[in-house]
Scaffold this motif. Structure first.
Motif, PDB file in Angstrom:
ATOM      1  N   PHE A   1       0.827  -1.206   0.000  1.00  0.00           N
ATOM      2  CA  PHE A   1       0.000   0.000   0.000  1.00  0.00           C
ATOM      3  C   PHE A   1       0.864   1.261   0.000  1.00  0.00           C
ATOM      4  O   PHE A   1       0.644   2.183  -0.798  1.00  0.00           O
ATOM      5  N   HIS A   2       1.858   1.302   0.879  1.00  0.00           N
ATOM      6  CA  HIS A   2       2.704   2.495   0.978  1.00  0.00           C
ATOM      7  C   HIS A   2       3.487   2.723  -0.313  1.00  0.00           C
ATOM      8  O   HIS A   2       3.601   3.871  -0.784  1.00  0.00           O
ATOM      9  N   TYR A   3       4.031   1.659  -0.885  1.00  0.00           N
ATOM     10  CA  TYR A   3       4.806   1.807  -2.114  1.00  0.00           C
ATOM     11  C   TYR A   3       3.932   2.329  -3.250  1.00  0.00           C
ATOM     12  O   TYR A   3       4.309   3.266  -3.970  1.00  0.00           O
ATOM     13  N   LEU A   4       2.759   1.728  -3.417  1.00  0.00           N
ATOM     14  CA  LEU A   4       1.860   2.149  -4.490  1.00  0.00           C
ATOM     15  C   LEU A   4       1.358   3.570  -4.267  1.00  0.00           C
ATOM     16  O   LEU A   4       1.207   4.339  -5.216  1.00  0.00           O
ATOM     17  N   HIS A   5       1.131   3.925  -2.998  1.00  0.00           N
ATOM     18  CA  HIS A   5       0.661   5.274  -2.689  1.00  0.00           C
ATOM     19  C   HIS A   5       1.720   6.319  -3.040  1.00  0.00           C
ATOM     20  O   HIS A   5       1.403   7.411  -3.530  1.00  0.00           O
ATOM     21  N   GLN A   6       2.973   5.988  -2.789  1.00  0.00           N
ATOM     22  CA  GLN A   6       4.060   6.931  -3.055  1.00  0.00           C
ATOM     23  C   GLN A   6       4.381   7.069  -4.538  1.00  0.00           C
ATOM     24  O   GLN A   6       5.040   8.028  -4.941  1.00  0.00           O
ATOM     25  N   ASN A   7       3.914   6.130  -5.348  1.00  0.00           N
ATOM     26  CA  ASN A   7       4.263   6.107  -6.765  1.00  0.00           C
ATOM     27  C   ASN A   7       3.017   6.058  -7.646  1.00  0.00           C
ATOM     28  O   ASN A   7       2.791   5.088  -8.380  1.00  0.00           O
ATOM     29  N   PRO A   8       2.189   7.098  -7.597  1.00  0.00           N
ATOM     30  CA  PRO A   8       0.932   7.082  -8.357  1.00  0.00           C
ATOM     31  C   PRO A   8       1.155   7.309  -9.845  1.00  0.00           C
ATOM     32  O   PRO A   8       2.087   8.004 -10.263  1.00  0.00           O
TER      33      PRO A   8
ATOM     34  N   ALA B   1       2.343  -1.278 -12.276  1.00  0.00           N
ATOM     35  CA  ALA B   1       2.246  -2.527 -13.040  1.00  0.00           C
ATOM     36  C   ALA B   1       3.507  -3.361 -12.895  1.00  0.00           C
ATOM     37  O   ALA B   1       3.440  -4.593 -12.711  1.00  0.00           O
ATOM     38  N   SER B   2       4.665  -2.723 -12.951  1.00  0.00           N
ATOM     39  CA  SER B   2       5.927  -3.444 -12.809  1.00  0.00           C
ATOM     40  C   SER B   2       6.065  -4.039 -11.415  1.00  0.00           C
ATOM     41  O   SER B   2       6.488  -5.190 -11.258  1.00  0.00           O
ATOM     42  N   TYR B   3       5.699  -3.264 -10.405  1.00  0.00           N
ATOM     43  CA  TYR B   3       5.776  -3.738  -9.018  1.00  0.00           C
ATOM     44  C   TYR B   3       4.841  -4.924  -8.808  1.00  0.00           C
ATOM     45  O   TYR B   3       5.239  -5.959  -8.249  1.00  0.00           O
ATOM     46  N   ILE B   4       3.608  -4.792  -9.260  1.00  0.00           N
ATOM     47  CA  ILE B   4       2.608  -5.853  -9.086  1.00  0.00           C
ATOM     48  C   ILE B   4       3.034  -7.120  -9.819  1.00  0.00           C
ATOM     49  O   ILE B   4       2.987  -8.218  -9.256  1.00  0.00           O
ATOM     50  N   ALA B   5       3.456  -6.975 -11.060  1.00  0.00           N
ATOM     51  CA  ALA B   5       3.875  -8.140 -11.846  1.00  0.00           C
ATOM     52  C   ALA B   5       5.057  -8.846 -11.202  1.00  0.00           C
ATOM     53  O   ALA B   5       5.121 -10.079 -11.163  1.00  0.00           O
TER      54      ALA B   5
ATOM     55  N   HIS C   1      -7.330   3.372  -4.901  1.00  0.00           N
ATOM     56  CA  HIS C   1      -6.995   2.273  -5.795  1.00  0.00           C
ATOM     57  C   HIS C   1      -5.693   1.583  -5.383  1.00  0.00           C
ATOM     58  O   HIS C   1      -5.516   0.393  -5.631  1.00  0.00           O
ATOM     59  N   ASP C   2      -4.794   2.350  -4.756  1.00  0.00           N
ATOM     60  CA  ASP C   2      -3.569   1.742  -4.228  1.00  0.00           C
ATOM     61  C   ASP C   2      -3.891   0.713  -3.158  1.00  0.00           C
ATOM     62  O   ASP C   2      -3.295  -0.372  -3.114  1.00  0.00           O
ATOM     63  N   ALA C   3      -4.862   1.026  -2.315  1.00  0.00           N
ATOM     64  CA  ALA C   3      -5.282   0.086  -1.271  1.00  0.00           C
ATOM     65  C   ALA C   3      -5.982  -1.124  -1.875  1.00  0.00           C
ATOM     66  O   ALA C   3      -5.790  -2.259  -1.416  1.00  0.00           O
ATOM     67  N   HIS C   4      -6.799  -0.895  -2.894  1.00  0.00           N
ATOM     68  CA  HIS C   4      -7.473  -2.015  -3.556  1.00  0.00           C
ATOM     69  C   HIS C   4      -6.438  -2.995  -4.111  1.00  0.00           C
ATOM     70  O   HIS C   4      -6.569  -4.216  -3.954  1.00  0.00           O
ATOM     71  N   SER C   5      -5.406  -2.464  -4.759  1.00  0.00           N
ATOM     72  CA  SER C   5      -4.359  -3.325  -5.320  1.00  0.00           C
ATOM     73  C   SER C   5      -3.566  -4.013  -4.213  1.00  0.00           C
ATOM     74  O   SER C   5      -3.211  -5.190  -4.337  1.00  0.00           O
ATOM     75  N   ALA C   6      -3.291  -3.295  -3.127  1.00  0.00           N
ATOM     76  CA  ALA C   6      -2.546  -3.889  -2.009  1.00  0.00           C
ATOM     77  C   ALA C   6      -3.322  -5.032  -1.371  1.00  0.00           C
ATOM     78  O   ALA C   6      -2.758  -6.074  -1.022  1.00  0.00           O
ATOM     79  N   MET C   7      -4.640  -4.857  -1.228  1.00  0.00           N
ATOM     80  CA  MET C   7      -5.461  -5.916  -0.646  1.00  0.00           C
ATOM     81  C   MET C   7      -5.462  -7.156  -1.525  1.00  0.00           C
ATOM     82  O   MET C   7      -5.395  -8.287  -1.034  1.00  0.00           O
ATOM     83  N   LEU C   8      -5.516  -6.946  -2.843  1.00  0.00           N
ATOM     84  CA  LEU C   8      -5.508  -8.097  -3.741  1.00  0.00           C
ATOM     85  C   LEU C   8      -4.130  -8.762  -3.752  1.00  0.00           C
ATOM     86  O   LEU C   8      -4.036  -9.988  -3.837  1.00  0.00           O
ATOM     87  N   LEU C   9      -3.075  -7.981  -3.637  1.00  0.00           N
ATOM     88  CA  LEU C   9      -1.735  -8.565  -3.538  1.00  0.00           C
ATOM     89  C   LEU C   9      -1.601  -9.390  -2.258  1.00  0.00           C
ATOM     90  O   LEU C   9      -1.002 -10.473  -2.263  1.00  0.00           O
ATOM     91  N   GLY C  10      -2.145  -8.897  -1.161  1.00  0.00           N
ATOM     92  CA  GLY C  10      -2.106  -9.661   0.082  1.00  0.00           C
ATOM     93  C   GLY C  10      -2.816 -10.993  -0.045  1.00  0.00           C
ATOM     94  O   GLY C  10      -2.325 -12.031   0.414  1.00  0.00           O
TER      95      GLY C  10
ATOM     96  N   GLY D   1     -12.500 -14.505 -11.391  1.00  0.00           N
ATOM     97  CA  GLY D   1     -11.632 -13.346 -11.485  1.00  0.00           C
ATOM     98  C   GLY D   1     -11.829 -12.420 -10.299  1.00  0.00           C
ATOM     99  O   GLY D   1     -12.967 -12.178  -9.878  1.00  0.00           O
ATOM    100  N   LEU D   2     -10.724 -11.943  -9.742  1.00  0.00           N
ATOM    101  CA  LEU D   2     -10.751 -10.919  -8.709  1.00  0.00           C
ATOM    102  C   LEU D   2     -10.097  -9.680  -9.295  1.00  0.00           C
ATOM    103  O   LEU D   2      -8.971  -9.736  -9.771  1.00  0.00           O
ATOM    104  N   ARG D   3     -10.763  -8.557  -9.242  1.00  0.00           N
ATOM    105  CA  ARG D   3     -10.281  -7.359  -9.929  1.00  0.00           C
ATOM    106  C   ARG D   3      -9.996  -6.216  -8.954  1.00  0.00           C
ATOM    107  O   ARG D   3     -10.772  -5.940  -8.046  1.00  0.00           O
ATOM    108  N   ALA D   4      -8.854  -5.552  -9.159  1.00  0.00           N
ATOM    109  CA  ALA D   4      -8.513  -4.321  -8.464  1.00  0.00           C
ATOM    110  C   ALA D   4      -8.124  -3.275  -9.495  1.00  0.00           C
ATOM    111  O   ALA D   4      -7.660  -3.605 -10.585  1.00  0.00           O
ATOM    112  N   ASP D   5      -8.303  -1.995  -9.162  1.00  0.00           N
ATOM    113  CA  ASP D   5      -7.901  -0.916 -10.059  1.00  0.00           C
ATOM    114  C   ASP D   5      -6.586  -0.314  -9.581  1.00  0.00           C
ATOM    115  O   ASP D   5      -6.232  -0.398  -8.407  1.00  0.00           O
ATOM    116  N   THR D   6      -5.848   0.321 -10.495  1.00  0.00           N
ATOM    117  CA  THR D   6      -4.486   0.749 -10.178  1.00  0.00           C
ATOM    118  C   THR D   6      -4.215   2.236 -10.402  1.00  0.00           C
ATOM    119  O   THR D   6      -3.159   2.726  -9.993  1.00  0.00           O
TER     120      THR D   6
END
Length: 385
Positions: free
Chosen positions: A19-26, A36-40, A104-113, A73-78
């Protein structure tokens, strides 16, 4: 199922780091390359088959376990917003005038978790597809991924989405069958007249006056054509014409945001905009052009699957922490385009008493992170038995 939440809560540090990483890099719509690179990268570490570049900057990860034929499918926005962050957080956005003021950063972080948990436990039988979608804010990410063959390349029986919502009690999940969010149609109307000196209006055909009349006439569409028990919004958010007080301009441009919750209401409202624009242009002797944006879609939750998700959430969180029926909103979500193709369920998770999404002072409540992750795990394990 309650042990899922306990386990994830005990190890939520990793989700917070995401969450923190994605929030800092919008990144704005279709510019989410860092995310996308971080998530992948994380998904590959955990053993997922990862596809990048779907819908330009989208990421899809697939994990098949066992011989089960079911696929979900589980979907998050970025994507982030072009907003300067107001809150002075220790993990504040590092990019000026861009920030995750919608969560959306939190949505992606939750799906990554959830992705990490499911990859380690593999307590399911079937195919899990994780969809990290770009450009939700401009309603273009879901159509883009669909056009790039999302459902052909990654067949799914049902797809699930979730969004945090300020004003709802933090950590509570809300479900509603049927229409839950409005279609949005973003249109632009250009009126063209004849410019002149401000002292000689008789030599002009004034598009500004025509535009002012049009703004007022458009406001009658909802008040006099939409039933009080129905809902629709016609907002003129921008009216641009002229640059100087002593010059009658050549053009006037109106930008509209139209929201509707029923297909028949949507068609009627859009037809009224067309007819009122044409009539007003004729009355004021100006030329008119309507530039219609991508067609909107009403987000409709599949009733059977919504009830099933409600029961799964209650088993996970307890009766008191799950609401059905929950609220509906006039905001819009491009998850609606997925739900037009296959059964879909979109849930809301409360963010507590905070500033609303899109406000510069909005802050996502980190206590909600393990709730969202646990819900995704529970959905995957329940649907892929």
């Amino acid at each position: 199922m309650k042990q899922i939440l306990d386990t994830i809560s005990a190890g939520q540090t990793g989700i917070q780091e995401h969450f923190h990483y994605l929030h800092q890099n919008p990144g704005l719509a279709f510019e989410e390359t860092v995310a996308a690179s971080y998530i992948a990268g994380k998904l590959r570490e955990w053993g997922y088959e990862v596809t990048e570049g779907l819908g330009q900057t989208g990421v899809v990860a697939r994990l098949k376990v066992g011989d089960g034929q079911a696929s979900i499918g589980l979907r998050a926005d970025t994507d982030a917003l072009p907003v300067q962050e107001g809150a002075d957080l220790p993990y504040k956005s590092q990019i000026a005038s861009k920030s995750h003021m919608c969560g959306h950063d939190a949505h992606s972080a939750m799906l990554l978790g959830a992705a990490e948990y499911l990859a380690k436990t593999k307590n399911f039988n079937g195919t899990l597809n994780l969809v990290f979608q770009p450009a939700e804010e401009i309603m273009a990410g879901a159509p883009g991924m669909i056009a790039d063959g999302l459902f052909e390349k990654f067949p799914m029986d049902v797809i699930f989405g979730m969004h945090n919502m300020p004003g709802l009690l933090a950590g509570k999940l809300h479900f509603t069958s049927g229409p839950i969010m409005a279609a949005v149609d973003n249109w632009e109307i250009v009126l063209t007249g004849v410019g002149s000196h401000g002292s000689m209006p008789e030599k002009s055909i004034d598009p500004l006056v025509a535009g002012a009349a049009l703004v007022m006439s458009l406001q009658t569409i909802v008040s006099r054509n939409v039933a009080p028990m129905d809902a629709a919004v016609v907002s003129v958010g921008a009216f641009q014409s002229g640059d100087a007080g002593n010059v009658i301009p050549q053009n006037a441009t109106l930008r509209l945001s139209v929201r509707t919750r029923k297909p028949e209401t949507r068609q009627m409202v859009l037809d009224k905009i067309r007819s009122i624009t044409k009539a007003t242009a004729e009355a004021y002797n100006v030329q008119s052009e309507i530039k219609e944006g991508p067609p909107g879609a009403i987000l409709i939750n599949n009733p059977e699957q919504t009830e099933r998700c409600t029961q799964i959430a209650r088993a996970l969180l307890g009766e008191d922490n799950v609401v059905n029926p929950g609220p509906t909103f006039m905001g819009s979500e491009d998850f609606a385009f997925y739900a037009e193709k296959i059964p879909g369920v979109y849930a809301f998770v409360g963010n507590g008493d905070t500033y609303n999404v899109h406000h510069p002072m909005y802050v996502f409540d980190e206590k909600v992170l393990p709730v969202g992750s646990a819900y995704w795990v529970a959905i995957a394990e329940s649907y892929l038995k």
